[in-house]
Design a protein around this motif. Structure first.
Motif, mmCIF file in Angstrom:
data_model
loop_
_atom_site.group_PDB
_atom_site.id
_atom_site.type_symbol
_atom_site.label_atom_id
_atom_site.label_comp_id
_atom_site.label_asym_id
_atom_site.label_seq_id
_atom_site.Cartn_x
_atom_site.Cartn_y
_atom_site.Cartn_z
ATOM 1 N N THR A 273 -5.806 0.286 1.947
ATOM 2 C CA THR A 273 -7.181 -0.107 2.284
ATOM 3 C C THR A 273 -7.183 -1.244 3.298
ATOM 4 O O THR A 273 -7.970 -1.232 4.267
ATOM 5 C CB THR A 273 -7.925 -0.543 1.015
ATOM 6 N N ARG A 274 -6.311 -2.235 3.085
ATOM 7 C CA ARG A 274 -6.218 -3.349 4.034
ATOM 8 C C ARG A 274 -5.900 -2.843 5.440
ATOM 9 O O ARG A 274 -6.501 -3.274 6.431
ATOM 10 C CB ARG A 274 -5.140 -4.331 3.558
ATOM 11 N N LEU A 275 -4.955 -1.913 5.550
ATOM 12 C CA LEU A 275 -4.525 -1.439 6.857
ATOM 13 C C LEU A 275 -5.553 -0.515 7.500
ATOM 14 O O LEU A 275 -5.794 -0.587 8.713
ATOM 15 C CB LEU A 275 -3.172 -0.734 6.733
ATOM 16 N N THR A 276 -6.178 0.361 6.711
ATOM 17 C CA THR A 276 -7.185 1.257 7.296
ATOM 18 C C THR A 276 -8.428 0.483 7.727
ATOM 19 O O THR A 276 -9.046 0.815 8.743
ATOM 20 C CB THR A 276 -7.572 2.367 6.302
ATOM 21 N N GLU A 277 -8.807 -0.544 6.996
ATOM 22 C CA GLU A 277 -9.933 -1.376 7.416
ATOM 23 C C GLU A 277 -9.630 -2.122 8.722
ATOM 24 O O GLU A 277 -10.541 -2.447 9.488
ATOM 25 C CB GLU A 277 -10.299 -2.379 6.328
ATOM 26 N N ALA A 278 -8.346 -2.385 8.966
ATOM 27 C CA ALA A 278 -7.948 -3.052 10.205
ATOM 28 C C ALA A 278 -7.826 -2.080 11.374
ATOM 29 O O ALA A 278 -7.537 -2.506 12.493
ATOM 30 C CB ALA A 278 -6.627 -3.784 10.007
ATOM 31 N N MET A 280 -6.031 1.160 11.138
ATOM 32 C CA MET A 280 -4.897 2.082 11.049
ATOM 33 C C MET A 280 -5.336 3.391 10.412
ATOM 34 O O MET A 280 -6.254 3.423 9.570
ATOM 35 C CB MET A 280 -3.786 1.429 10.219
ATOM 36 N N SER A 281 -4.698 4.510 10.791
ATOM 37 C CA SER A 281 -5.036 5.807 10.206
ATOM 38 C C SER A 281 -4.544 5.890 8.762
ATOM 39 O O SER A 281 -3.636 5.156 8.360
ATOM 40 C CB SER A 281 -4.407 6.940 11.019
ATOM 41 N N GLN A 282 -5.140 6.820 8.000
ATOM 42 C CA GLN A 282 -4.739 6.985 6.595
ATOM 43 C C GLN A 282 -3.269 7.383 6.482
ATOM 44 O O GLN A 282 -2.540 6.866 5.630
ATOM 45 C CB GLN A 282 -5.608 8.044 5.916
ATOM 46 N N SER A 283 -2.835 8.303 7.335
ATOM 47 C CA SER A 283 -1.452 8.773 7.234
ATOM 48 C C SER A 283 -0.462 7.657 7.576
ATOM 49 O O SER A 283 0.572 7.514 6.919
ATOM 50 C CB SER A 283 -1.237 9.978 8.148
ATOM 51 N N THR A 284 -0.775 6.842 8.586
ATOM 52 C CA THR A 284 0.115 5.743 8.942
ATOM 53 C C THR A 284 0.122 4.677 7.855
ATOM 54 O O THR A 284 1.168 4.103 7.533
ATOM 55 C CB THR A 284 -0.302 5.114 10.281
ATOM 56 N N ALA A 285 -1.059 4.411 7.277
ATOM 57 C CA ALA A 285 -1.120 3.447 6.179
ATOM 58 C C ALA A 285 -0.293 3.933 4.996
ATOM 59 O O ALA A 285 0.402 3.147 4.334
ATOM 60 C CB ALA A 285 -2.569 3.214 5.762
ATOM 61 N N GLY A 286 -0.344 5.239 4.715
ATOM 62 C CA GLY A 286 0.497 5.800 3.660
ATOM 63 C C GLY A 286 1.980 5.663 3.972
ATOM 64 O O GLY A 286 2.799 5.401 3.079
ATOM 65 N N LEU A 287 2.331 5.827 5.243
ATOM 66 C CA LEU A 287 3.720 5.648 5.649
ATOM 67 C C LEU A 287 4.171 4.204 5.436
ATOM 68 O O LEU A 287 5.291 3.949 4.969
ATOM 69 C CB LEU A 287 3.880 6.037 7.119
ATOM 70 N N MET A 288 3.311 3.244 5.763
ATOM 71 C CA MET A 288 3.654 1.836 5.558
ATOM 72 C C MET A 288 3.846 1.535 4.070
ATOM 73 O O MET A 288 4.738 0.771 3.691
ATOM 74 C CB MET A 288 2.569 0.926 6.146
ATOM 75 N N GLY A 327 6.035 -11.769 4.296
ATOM 76 C CA GLY A 327 5.445 -10.457 4.531
ATOM 77 C C GLY A 327 3.960 -10.425 4.248
ATOM 78 O O GLY A 327 3.178 -9.832 5.008
ATOM 79 N N LEU A 328 3.536 -11.064 3.169
ATOM 80 C CA LEU A 328 2.116 -11.078 2.823
ATOM 81 C C LEU A 328 1.293 -11.827 3.867
ATOM 82 O O LEU A 328 0.200 -11.385 4.250
ATOM 83 C CB LEU A 328 1.930 -11.720 1.443
ATOM 84 N N VAL A 329 1.805 -12.953 4.319
ATOM 85 C CA VAL A 329 1.080 -13.717 5.346
ATOM 86 C C VAL A 329 0.958 -12.899 6.632
ATOM 87 O O VAL A 329 -0.096 -12.873 7.281
ATOM 88 C CB VAL A 329 1.787 -15.062 5.612
ATOM 89 N N GLY A 330 2.022 -12.201 7.010
ATOM 90 C CA GLY A 330 1.953 -11.348 8.192
ATOM 91 C C GLY A 330 0.926 -10.249 8.051
ATOM 92 O O GLY A 330 0.160 -9.966 8.992
ATOM 93 N N LEU A 331 0.869 -9.594 6.891
ATOM 94 C CA LEU A 331 -0.126 -8.539 6.667
ATOM 95 C C LEU A 331 -1.539 -9.091 6.635
ATOM 96 O O LEU A 331 -2.500 -8.369 6.921
ATOM 97 C CB LEU A 331 0.190 -7.814 5.353
ATOM 98 N N PRO A 335 -2.334 -7.647 10.652
ATOM 99 C CA PRO A 335 -2.088 -6.404 9.920
ATOM 100 C C PRO A 335 -1.701 -5.214 10.790
ATOM 101 O O PRO A 335 -1.003 -4.308 10.318
ATOM 102 C CB PRO A 335 -3.418 -6.146 9.210
ATOM 103 N N THR A 336 -2.140 -5.174 12.041
ATOM 104 C CA THR A 336 -1.815 -4.039 12.905
ATOM 105 C C THR A 336 -0.785 -4.400 13.973
ATOM 106 O O THR A 336 -0.481 -3.578 14.831
ATOM 107 C CB THR A 336 -3.083 -3.503 13.584
ATOM 108 N N GLN A 337 -0.276 -5.601 13.932
ATOM 109 C CA GLN A 337 0.773 -6.030 14.849
ATOM 110 C C GLN A 337 2.031 -6.348 14.035
ATOM 111 O O GLN A 337 1.981 -7.115 13.076
ATOM 112 C CB GLN A 337 0.343 -7.270 15.640
ATOM 113 N N LEU A 338 3.135 -5.754 14.424
ATOM 114 C CA LEU A 338 4.395 -5.920 13.688
ATOM 115 C C LEU A 338 4.257 -5.498 12.227
ATOM 116 O O LEU A 338 4.922 -6.044 11.338
ATOM 117 C CB LEU A 338 4.872 -7.384 13.760
ATOM 118 N N THR A 339 3.416 -4.505 11.980
ATOM 119 C CA THR A 339 3.162 -4.078 10.596
ATOM 120 C C THR A 339 4.446 -3.642 9.905
ATOM 121 O O THR A 339 4.687 -3.966 8.735
ATOM 122 C CB THR A 339 2.145 -2.927 10.572
#
Length: 447
Positions: A273-278, A280-288, A327-331, A335-339
């Motif tokens: 949810t964090r990544l898709t709101e930023a 990112m696509s659902q499939s890429t967020a699932g990959l992460m 890692g948490l601070v980076g996300l 969130p979409t850079q260096l994910t």
């Protein structure tokens, strides 16, 4: 007839360990393979749902509150299973409990996508998750019973299996659902199959455990083994005297397990949810999410051997906390850079999980002790972990942003270091509780 607790176990004579027979080796290889297969099943109901949750929420349907409840279920169900595990282990062989838990997995996984309503979906999710939680409890017991002199190695293998079983459902959930939808033209059937097809794996694993269940080793003992036979007693102070809650070691492992699991399950629930709101696509967020889970593999390879050889528990916990926090601070801020970098670093930081599981074996003397320690650490640890998804979601809703949830998770990580300090002494929980009993007896007699 051989005692079921000692059959195929290396025996001690004149200070030397006897070599096991070739038949024993074949049995051990069979059981090792069966343990590895079992580990692949203990997270499928968790990470297989997260990438599909938007589709499931629309199809069941689930309100945001109900969806949040489903996301919070795994640690609470694992906690309940942790509390149920020790009483079951006093009545049934661990190998036979495996067949029971696999039946629960199959029933829940197959039925819940076709539940037709939110509360039945929740109830069937609980059934599957209780089965998987019992798997969490019995795995350290099986390792202690079958491989007492190879705890670090076998723990590495089975934690890698758990890691693979965590990553693969997240990786395949969306592609499988999309493939079924394209083939049938029914989007609802797509996510239903995407959730339920993992039950087939549990069925195959049950077949692998039929043999060990017929000739179990991790069985309840009606009598202690004599010291003259050179073997540790199956029952000791841990089974008949003080509870593990009186143990510093028990509390230490519980804090490591609980704080690490709180952070991990919060990310399992909210990272996509964090990544898709930023953006990112659902499939890429699932990959992460899959990459985050897969980072348990290097930790599983390295950590059990490090703690077994060097016993430096505190140093390991400190570096895990630092990596997880970075890692948490980076996300949070990028969130979409260096994910990929952030999820790799955070995933390594979650390596306190194999540390806790290794300590269950190293800080216990017998399979019974391992079962009690595993049940306490995982039961109460997962209860702590259950706060993670709920608190993160509540802070997200209350503040409208992600800063408060991530700060909360980082703050909780400090408990891992506290747990490392408590669990650092190189002694067993049985020895610790025996010392408590002697001190209590001395106090009573002096009074």
């Amino acid at each position: 007839m051989d005692d079921p607790l000692t059959i195929d176990r290396p025996t001690v004579a004149s200070g030397e360990i006897a070599r096991p027979s070739r038949g024993v080796t074949r049995r051990a290889i069979h059981v090792l393979a069966a343990i590895l297969l079992l580990t692949l099943t203990v997270r499928t109901a968790v990470t297989g749902l997260s990438p599909l949750l938007p589709r499931v929420s629309a199809g069941i349907p689930l309100t945001p509150v109900e969806a949040g409840l489903v996301g919070a279920l795994p640690p609470f169900c694992f906690a309940l299973a942790g509390l149920l595990g020790p009483p079951l282990l006093r009545r049934l062989a661990a190998e036979r409990i495996v067949l029971v838990l696999l039946a629960l997995e199959v029933a829940g996984l197959v039925a819940r996508p076709w539940s037709g309503g939110p509360w039945l979906f929740v109830a069937l999710s609980v059934v599957a998750l209780i089965g998987m939680g019992l798997g969490n409890v019995v795995l350290p017991v099986l390792v202690k019973a079958w491989f007492p002199h190879r705890i670090a190695t076998v723990t590495s293998i089975y934690v890698m299996g758990v890691t693979a079983g965590t990553s693969l459902p997240a990786l395949f959930a969306v592609p499988v659902a999309d493939a079924v939808t394209r083939a049938t033209g029914q989007s609802r059937l797509g996510w239903q199959v995407g959730l339920s097809w993992w039950a087939g794996l549990s069925v195959l694993v049950a077949v692998a455990w039929l043999g060990p269940a017929l000739h179990p080793r991790a069985v309840p003992s009606a009598r202690p083994l004599s010291p003259e036979r050179g073997l540790p007693p199956a029952e000791g102070p841990i089974s008949r005297q003080r509870s593990v809650r009186h143990s510093r070691i028990g509390w230490g492992i519980m804090l490591i397990f609980g704080a690490n699991s709180l952070a991990t399950y919060a990310l399992f629930a909210w990272l996509p949810t964090r990544l898709t709101e930023a953006g990112m696509s659902q499939s890429t967020a699932g990959l992460m999410l899959a990459v985050f889970g897969a980072m348990g593999v290097p930790a599983a390879l390295v950590v059990p051997h490090l703690v077994a050889r060097y016993q430096n528990v505190v140093l390991l916990t400190v570096q895990f906390v630092v990596c997880f926090a970075i890692g948490l601070v980076g996300l949070l801020v990028r969130p979409t850079q260096l994910t990929l970098l952030w999820v790799i670093v955070a995933g390594w930081g979650s390596g306190a999980f194999p540390l806790a599981l290794t300590l269950v074996g190293l800080r216990s003397r017998t399979p019974v002790g391992a079962g009690r320690l595993s049940g306490f650490a995982q039961g109460w640890g997962y209860l702590v972990a259950g706060v993670g998804p709920i608190a993160a979601g509540g802070l997200r809703q209350a503040t409208g942003g992600w800063t408060a949830p991530f700060v909360f998770i980082v703050a909780v990580l400090g408990l891992i270091v506290v747990g490392g300090v408590l669990a650092a002494p190189s002694r067993t929980v049985e020895d610790e509780l025996e010392a408590h009993e002697r001190a209590a007896d001395a106090t009573a007699h002096s009074g």
